[in-house]
Design an enzyme around this catalytic site. Structure first.
Site, PDB file in Angstrom:
ATOM      1  N   ALA A  82     -58.826   9.864 -73.108  1.00 38.65           N
ATOM      2  CA  ALA A  82     -57.562  10.514 -72.749  1.00 38.65           C
ATOM      3  C   ALA A  82     -57.753  11.663 -71.763  1.00 38.65           C
ATOM      4  CB  ALA A  82     -56.843  11.003 -74.002  1.00 38.65           C
ATOM      5  N   THR A  83     -58.903  12.324 -71.778  1.00 33.16           N
ATOM      6  CA  THR A  83     -59.129  13.405 -70.813  1.00 33.16           C
ATOM      7  C   THR A  83     -59.098  12.842 -69.396  1.00 33.16           C
ATOM      8  OG1 THR A  83     -60.356  14.864 -72.292  1.00 33.16           O
ATOM      9  CG2 THR A  83     -60.822  15.087 -69.954  1.00 33.16           C
ATOM     10  N   GLN A 190     -52.619  11.584 -79.748  1.00 31.36           N
ATOM     11  CA  GLN A 190     -52.454  11.809 -81.188  1.00 31.36           C
ATOM     12  C   GLN A 190     -51.292  11.017 -81.782  1.00 31.36           C
ATOM     13  OE1 GLN A 190     -54.510  13.530 -83.114  1.00 31.36           O
ATOM     14  NE2 GLN A 190     -55.686  14.762 -81.677  1.00 31.36           N
ATOM     15  N   SER A 210     -56.322   7.353 -76.194  1.00 32.24           N
ATOM     16  CA  SER A 210     -57.733   7.569 -76.503  1.00 32.24           C
ATOM     17  C   SER A 210     -58.186   6.601 -77.589  1.00 32.24           C
ATOM     18  CB  SER A 210     -57.927   9.013 -76.996  1.00 32.24           C
ATOM     19  OG  SER A 210     -59.214   9.172 -77.549  1.00 32.24           O
ATOM     20  N   THR A 250     -67.574  -0.486 -63.482  1.00 27.82           N
ATOM     21  CA  THR A 250     -67.541  -1.642 -64.374  1.00 27.82           C
ATOM     22  C   THR A 250     -66.860  -1.269 -65.685  1.00 27.82           C
ATOM     23  OG1 THR A 250     -69.609  -2.434 -63.430  1.00 27.82           O
ATOM     24  CG2 THR A 250     -68.996  -3.331 -65.579  1.00 27.82           C
ATOM     25  N   CYS A 336     -62.261  21.162 -78.971  1.00 23.99           N
ATOM     26  CA  CYS A 336     -62.591  21.556 -77.599  1.00 23.99           C
ATOM     27  C   CYS A 336     -62.708  23.061 -77.446  1.00 23.99           C
ATOM     28  CB  CYS A 336     -61.509  21.069 -76.643  1.00 23.99           C
ATOM     29  SG  CYS A 336     -60.805  19.508 -77.124  1.00 23.99           S
TER      30      CYS A 336
END
Length: 412
Positions: A82-83, A190, A210, A250, A336
């Site tokens: 997701a980042t 989330q 994610s 890839t 984080c």
């Protein structure tokens, strides 16, 4: 109850931190294994069976992801998580339309990678509006409407907050953006697989997903990019032009297969999981609140995802409580930012007092959490909050009826 030893050492703590990451669902591992061993072809190799079988697996996974959110499989781009998806969506849209549009709207309580993507765009000459949130953690739709400018290209608002679990009015935001012909991006890391999400019904143009938040592998995610009305992005990564030229490199077949399987399992289990998690959450909150006074639940009571519970225990240092609860894996904010002793910027944005922000703990309840684990966590929590308060001079003063706000503390 999940507390497996490591051979000879102490048992590991039980896991109550599913917002940070989730364990791999065994069904997901089963789907991945063949692609880690026997079927190791490059999915982009067009000249032999090894490539074809990997490509077929990758495309099946793409369809599984699309099905979970009501999208077309051609709208799913595989990423590393997701980042990366958030970076791609925000920087990609901003840069593609920059000749005409230089303004972006987001919120103060987004995940750090969204805020940092916006900050980096500000250094490129874009203007960003960071919407405040109300005390309950939700944005004010009137303030959103007022924030639009003639050259707004993108609105980015997360679906479910990773620290306090509040759920933004995504449907309404989608309507507002579509009416103004402004693209709407949501970080749904989330929310995906936990609450029903439909990109057409909610008028979402870009959505970040994610793998490791939905019982899939780490290191994989997806970005949904709408085809009609078409969203154009400037890619971050250049190369062989895979993923419709938006994300060269890839595609890691085993990880993509894992993400697809996780999405399919989530779709099958969503209703059951949600009901069960709601009951366990209710149990945890009721038991703690009935035994311990001065506990505040952060974020809106109604508009939320029940598996993410953030409680502030007044007059107790959150770090001390976490240390005391060492046989339960919990956190005081997002993984984080957990290295800094700054109180969470999400709690600051909802107007939590500095001292209360420092006494907050996040409890995560997930698919594999048991009732025994919840009860154990509750019992330990109550025990240690009471013990830590008994040691606190502040608690003593409050019991004596002193208003702490009225005290003039001397600076030495």
């Amino acid at each position: 109850s999940g507390r497996t030893g490591d051979g000879g050492g102490a048992p590991r703590p039980l896991y109550m931190d599913v917002q940070a990451t989730t364990p791999l669902d065994p069904r997901v591992l089963d789907s991945m294994l063949p692609y880690l061993t026997a079927y190791y072809g490059n999915p982009h190799s067009r000249t032999h069976a090894y490539g074809w079988e990997s490509e077929a697996a990758m495309e099946k996974a793409r369809q599984q992801v699309a099905d979970l959110i009501g999208a077309d499989s051609r709208e799913i781009i595989f990423t590393s998580g997701a980042t990366e998806s958030n970076n791609m969506a925000i920087k990609g849209v901003a840069r593609f339309y920059k000749s005409r549009k230089k303004h972006i709207i987001t919120t103060q309580t987004e995940h750090k990678c969204v805020l940092d993507s916006c900050r980096s765009l500000e250094t490129e000459g874009f203007r960003v509006t960071y919407l405040p949130v109300k005390k309950n953690g939700l944005i004010d739709l009137k303030e959103l409407e007022a924030a639009f400018q003639l050259d707004t290209s993108l609105v980015s608002v997360m679906t479910v907050n990773n620290e306090i679990g509040v759920k933004q009015p995504i449907h309404d935001i989608g309507e507002i953006c579509r009416a103004r012909k402004v693209f709407f991006h949501t970080d749904a890391a989330q929310a995906i697989g936990k609450i029903p999400m439909d990109v057409n019904n909610m008028k979402i143009d870009l959505m970040s997903i994610s793998g490791h938040k939905i019982y899939g592998p780490k290191g994989v995610g997806a970005l949904y990019v709408r085809r009609r009305p078409r969203v154009r992005l400037e890619p971050l990564q250049s190369g062989g032009g895979q993923e419709r030229g938006l994300r060269s490199g890839t595609v890691p077949t085993p990880l993509a297969v894992g993400l697809g399987a996780a999405c399919e399992v989530a779709q099958q289990e969503m209703e059951y999981d949600h009901k069960r998690i709601s009951q366990l959450a209710e149990r945890l909150i009721t038991k703690i609140m009935s035994e311990v006074p001065d506990v505040v639940m952060n974020g809106d009571q109604e508009h939320r995802y029940p598996g993410c519970i953030n409680l502030s225990f007044a007059y107790v240092e959150g770090e001390s409580l976490l240390m005391a609860l060492k046989d339960v894996a919990l956190s005081s904010g997002s993984a984080c930012t957990s290295a800094s002793l700054e109180p969470s910027y999400v709690l600051r944005a909802i107007g939590t007092d500095e001292d209360l922000a420092h006494s907050s703990i996040r409890f995560g309840i997930g698919r594999f959490t048991t009732e025994e684990e919840v009860d154990y966590t509750v019992q330990k929590c109550i025990q240690h909050v009471k013990r830590l308060r008994e040691m606190s001079p502040l608690w003593e003063m409050v019991q004596d009826g002193i208003d702490l706000k009225s005290i003039k503390w001397t600076q030495h």
